[in-house]
Scaffold this motif. Structure first.
Motif, mmCIF file in Angstrom:
data_model
loop_
_atom_site.group_PDB
_atom_site.id
_atom_site.type_symbol
_atom_site.label_atom_id
_atom_site.label_comp_id
_atom_site.label_asym_id
_atom_site.label_seq_id
_atom_site.Cartn_x
_atom_site.Cartn_y
_atom_site.Cartn_z
ATOM 1 N N THR A 41 0.846 -1.190 0.000
ATOM 2 C CA THR A 41 0.000 0.000 0.000
ATOM 3 C C THR A 41 0.883 1.242 0.000
ATOM 4 O O THR A 41 2.094 1.180 0.222
ATOM 5 C CB THR A 41 -0.900 0.036 1.235
ATOM 6 N N ASP A 61 2.081 5.949 -8.456
ATOM 7 C CA ASP A 61 1.155 6.093 -9.581
ATOM 8 C C ASP A 61 1.902 6.325 -10.896
ATOM 9 O O ASP A 61 1.484 5.851 -11.956
ATOM 10 C CB ASP A 61 0.167 7.224 -9.317
ATOM 11 N N VAL A 71 -1.729 -2.321 -10.452
ATOM 12 C CA VAL A 71 -2.553 -1.771 -9.373
ATOM 13 C C VAL A 71 -3.740 -2.688 -9.141
ATOM 14 O O VAL A 71 -4.350 -3.204 -10.087
ATOM 15 C CB VAL A 71 -3.045 -0.349 -9.721
ATOM 16 N N GLU A 72 -4.062 -2.895 -7.884
ATOM 17 C CA GLU A 72 -5.263 -3.634 -7.512
ATOM 18 C C GLU A 72 -5.862 -2.995 -6.274
ATOM 19 O O GLU A 72 -5.199 -2.194 -5.593
ATOM 20 C CB GLU A 72 -4.939 -5.113 -7.253
ATOM 21 N N PHE A 73 -7.096 -3.329 -5.973
ATOM 22 C CA PHE A 73 -7.789 -2.743 -4.838
ATOM 23 C C PHE A 73 -8.294 -3.856 -3.927
ATOM 24 O O PHE A 73 -8.766 -4.894 -4.395
ATOM 25 C CB PHE A 73 -8.949 -1.860 -5.292
ATOM 26 N N LYS A 89 -5.586 0.932 -2.135
ATOM 27 C CA LYS A 89 -4.931 0.808 -3.439
ATOM 28 C C LYS A 89 -3.598 0.100 -3.226
ATOM 29 O O LYS A 89 -2.759 0.564 -2.442
ATOM 30 C CB LYS A 89 -4.717 2.190 -4.057
ATOM 31 N N TYR A 91 -0.053 -1.956 -4.849
ATOM 32 C CA TYR A 91 0.860 -1.962 -5.983
ATOM 33 C C TYR A 91 1.737 -3.213 -5.920
ATOM 34 O O TYR A 91 2.216 -3.595 -4.848
ATOM 35 C CB TYR A 91 1.766 -0.726 -5.962
#
Length: 230
Positions: A41, A61, A71-73, A89, A91
């Motif tokens: 994160t 970013d 990227v995933e959530f 978010k 990485y």
């Protein structure tokens, strides 16, 4: 000529990705995320590198924009529905290969070993897999003979070979697989070759307390180096 057959768009993307790493904090963040066993994160990256969260978020970013990070959530509270809060978010290092070898890939080396194994198998009557195992082990020995017998020297050699070694508990974990794409489509063959290569390296390096084993895990090379007490 369309974009699918023209190498220039991909080359431009790769150049942009490498250029993004010229910024020191961005390079540190990429190395940090790449060296983790799972996604990170913004807060974790900020804390690890001791930089402001806003700075970490900006550079993460940017790395995602040029394709170096995926990227995933995910909701890390374990709750769902109203009141569960916004997903975090996360990485992780991108799966796609960068043509300038970030992460480092050695497909040419694999191709040479495979071609030589087929040639020798035809003349000797041995199975190609048996010959490939012997050739990979011989190559590992050649590399290992140039290494001292300490863990530090072994780590340095593995780093030069592109494995991105990390010490985890008593193990030496290999974060990067130099044969990543081949291993995804021909896992048994390529992972076996890789095991014999690393095992030959460790043996010739005269690290009697170490041995290589197959231990596939998500986000790592299929080979892991443990201790003789494992």
């Amino acid at each position: 000529m369309n974009a699918l057959s023209d190498p220039e768009p991909q080359r431009s993307i790769d150049v942009a990705a490498v250029s993004a790493l010229d910024e020191p904090n961005r390079r540190r963040l990429y190395d940090y995320v790449s060296g983790r066993g799972g996604p990170a994160t913004r807060d974790e990256a900020s804390d690890a590198l001791q930089i402001p969260r806003q700075t970490a978020a900006f550079h993460l970013d940017k790395l995602a924009d040029v394709g170096l990070l995926d990227v995933e959530f995910e909701r890390r509270t374990g709750r769902s529905g109203p009141g569960a809060g916004r997903p975090a978010k996360l990485y992780r290092r991108a799966e796609r290969d960068i043509r300038v070898n970030l992460p480092e890939r050695s497909y040419e080396l694999a191709g040479q070993l495979l071609a030589q194994a087929v040639d020798e198998a035809e003349s000797s009557g041995e199975s190609p897999r048996t010959v490939l195992a012997r050739l990979a082990s011989q190559l590992g020995h050649d590399i290992g003979h140039q290494t001292g017998g300490s863990d530090r020297q072994l780590l340095e050699t593995l780093e030069r070979c592109g494995y991105e070694p990390r010490v985890e508990a008593d193990d030496i974990a290999l974060v990067n697989c130099p044969f990543h794409k081949l291993a995804r489509t021909h896992r048994q063959l390529v992972c076996g070759m890789n095991l014999h290569l690393v095992d030959g390296l460790v043996t010739a390096a005269e690290c009697p307390q170490r041995h290589a084993r197959l231990d596939p895990r998500d986000g790592y090379c299929c080979v892991r180096i443990g201790t003789t007490t494992d």
